[in-house]
Scaffold this motif. Structure first.
Motif, PDB file in Angstrom:
ATOM      1  N   LYS A   2     -15.569   7.030   3.945  1.00 47.43           N
ATOM      2  CA  LYS A   2     -14.644   7.910   4.665  1.00 47.43           C
ATOM      3  C   LYS A   2     -13.300   7.208   4.806  1.00 47.43           C
ATOM      4  O   LYS A   2     -13.233   5.985   4.815  1.00 47.43           O
ATOM      5  N   GLY A   3     -12.226   8.016   4.964  1.00 48.95           N
ATOM      6  CA  GLY A   3     -10.911   7.440   5.214  1.00 48.95           C
ATOM      7  C   GLY A   3     -10.291   6.839   3.970  1.00 48.95           C
ATOM      8  O   GLY A   3     -10.519   7.293   2.851  1.00 48.95           O
ATOM      9  N   GLN A   4      -9.512   5.775   4.160  1.00 47.15           N
ATOM     10  CA  GLN A   4      -8.811   5.117   3.056  1.00 47.15           C
ATOM     11  C   GLN A   4      -8.765   3.620   3.293  1.00 47.15           C
ATOM     12  O   GLN A   4      -8.611   3.164   4.430  1.00 47.15           O
ATOM     13  N   VAL A   5      -8.907   2.859   2.218  1.00 49.14           N
ATOM     14  CA  VAL A   5      -8.833   1.400   2.262  1.00 49.14           C
ATOM     15  C   VAL A   5      -7.738   0.954   1.305  1.00 49.14           C
ATOM     16  O   VAL A   5      -7.687   1.401   0.154  1.00 49.14           O
ATOM     17  N   ASP A   6      -6.847   0.068   1.766  1.00 47.60           N
ATOM     18  CA  ASP A   6      -5.817  -0.519   0.908  1.00 47.60           C
ATOM     19  C   ASP A   6      -6.316  -1.873   0.426  1.00 47.60           C
ATOM     20  O   ASP A   6      -6.493  -2.801   1.225  1.00 47.60           O
ATOM     21  N   VAL A   7      -6.538  -1.970  -0.878  1.00 52.24           N
ATOM     22  CA  VAL A   7      -7.053  -3.205  -1.476  1.00 52.24           C
ATOM     23  C   VAL A   7      -5.904  -3.925  -2.162  1.00 52.24           C
ATOM     24  O   VAL A   7      -5.279  -3.376  -3.081  1.00 52.24           O
ATOM     25  N   ASP A   8      -5.611  -5.147  -1.705  1.00 49.06           N
ATOM     26  CA  ASP A   8      -4.487  -5.937  -2.222  1.00 49.06           C
ATOM     27  C   ASP A   8      -4.996  -7.140  -3.009  1.00 49.06           C
ATOM     28  O   ASP A   8      -5.904  -7.840  -2.553  1.00 49.06           O
ATOM     29  N   ALA A   9      -4.373  -7.364  -4.173  1.00 48.97           N
ATOM     30  CA  ALA A   9      -4.652  -8.559  -4.967  1.00 48.97           C
ATOM     31  C   ALA A   9      -3.530  -8.756  -5.967  1.00 48.97           C
ATOM     32  O   ALA A   9      -3.065  -7.793  -6.589  1.00 48.97           O
ATOM     33  N   ARG A  10      -3.080  -9.993  -6.105  1.00 43.68           N
ATOM     34  CA  ARG A  10      -2.033 -10.335  -7.076  1.00 43.68           C
ATOM     35  C   ARG A  10      -0.794  -9.466  -6.903  1.00 43.68           C
ATOM     36  O   ARG A  10      -0.216  -8.944  -7.852  1.00 43.68           O
TER      37      ARG A  10
END
Length: 369
Positions: A215-223
């Motif tokens: 559910k919802g939203q996830v911000d995945v950060d890399a490089r």
């Protein structure tokens, strides 16, 4: 490097404990002043403002350094800090205290402080619950470091920050205010940040991070790249690479469950794009994870004690991303009681009468011989 040695070395890098006797520790932010801190947290800001500098040996209250720590006596606070606590502990679950003391097994109700690490064995699992009722289910064979967490219900006390070194967790984040700092999970290759949602994070032996959003939203950060992953999508981050574009998760299997005394059978149609299926069994009440199995066919069988359970089945694609959830409430019945033994029936009166006549007649015949 062994599992326990790796965890011990990891603890050498952790921050010091957030608890010091009866003091609560607050990390100063830019633009903070003693008055702002006291007004935000203290029952009596005017008293706090006069005493806080002396309590912390602050020489010049007008020159506070962001990142420094203030100690505030707990009895001064409007709210008392609520520690994170463990629930649904099963199997081998060890806690490595941030103060460097010996690792020890945990039990339901134990608390976790800033910088503590939790490690689950091959069949171990636990649920970690925070003050705002956000929770993290720690799956088997995982190592999770609790860098910091929110300890108050009614005010912003900073982000919850976890570090998953290996293994898997399922997060349900329920902040009281969507504008507060997010809930963050760091892995060796990525960061997943949310404000309120349900999602999975997993790290394999090659330090590849996988995120699946329920559910919802996830911000995945890399490089220096960010992937905004919405509900029903997932992404993966390979070592030293940016996240791949979010892909749709495989649909939830259509599971049919049948039970009989001491036995559970689950079947579902296989999916063309599925490499296999993950099955998890939770005992009720308490939602304790009992089993976690990977199967390639569309069926799963388990011998169980009578009781209430929840079954979760998810398909996995060729990238190792696990699909949408299919939950089933299950009740395994008791063995039926044995049938009662029949009660002996009294002989009919007429039969007793003829028995007496035959006996008398037989006795008379003997006497006449």
């Amino acid at each position: 490097m062994g599992v326990w040695l790796r965890a011990a070395l990891l603890l050498c890098l952790l921050s010091p404990s957030a608890w010091a006797g009866e003091d609560w520790q607050y990390t100063l932010r830019p633009s903070d002043s003693l008055w702002k801190v006291c007004e935000r947290f203290a029952q009596k800001p005017e008293v706090c403002w006069h005493e806080l500098a002396r309590h912390n040996d602050v020489a010049d209250p007008r020159r506070l350094r962001p990142g420094a720590t203030l100690r505030i006596p707990v009895e001064w606070l409007k709210e008392k800090p609520i520690p994170a606590s463990l629930e649904a502990v099963r199997g081998e679950v060890l806690l490595y205290p941030t103060d460097g003391s010996a690792a020890h097994p945990v039990a339901n109700g134990d608390t976790v402080q800033f910088g503590d690490a939790l490690e689950t064995g091959a069949t171990g699992s636990a649920r970690l619950r925070f003050a705002d009722q956000s929770e993290v289910i720690i799956k088997p064979s995982s190592l999770l470091v609790v860098n910091r967490y929110r300890r108050f219900l009614g005010q912003d006390s900073g982000a919850t920050e976890l570090r998953l070194e290996r293994g898997a967790i399922r997060n349900r984040v329920t902040p009281r205010d969507p504008d507060l700092q997010p809930f963050k999970v760091y892995t060796p290759g990525a960061t997943a940040a949310v404000r309120g949602t349900q999602y999975y994070v997993r790290v394999d032996n090659e330090d590849t991070t996988r995120n699946e959003v329920v559910k919802g939203q996830v911000d995945v950060d890399a490089r220096s790249r960010t992937a905004a992953v919405g509900a029903g999508f997932g992404t993966l981050v390979r070592q030293d690479q940016p996240p791949v574009a979010p892909v749709a998760l495989l649909p939830a299997p259509d599971v049919v469950v049948t039970t009989r005394p001491g036995d559970l059978q689950a079947v579902w149609p296989t999916q063309a794009d599925a490499a296999g299926y993950w099955v998890e069994l939770y005992q009720q009440p308490g939602d304790t994870l009992l089993e976690q199995d990977y199967v390639q066919q569309g069926s799963w069988h388990k011998t169980l004690k009578p009781g209430d359970y929840r079954l979760l089945v998810r398909a996995e694609d060729d990238n190792g991303l696990r699909g949408e959830e299919q939950w089933q409430a299950v009740q395994v019945p008791d063995e039926p009681p044995p049938p009662p033994e029949p009660e002996p029936q009294p002989e009919p009166a007429s039969k007793k009468h003829w028995d007496v006549l035959f006996f008398v007649a037989g006795a008379a015949l003997i006497l006449t011989l």
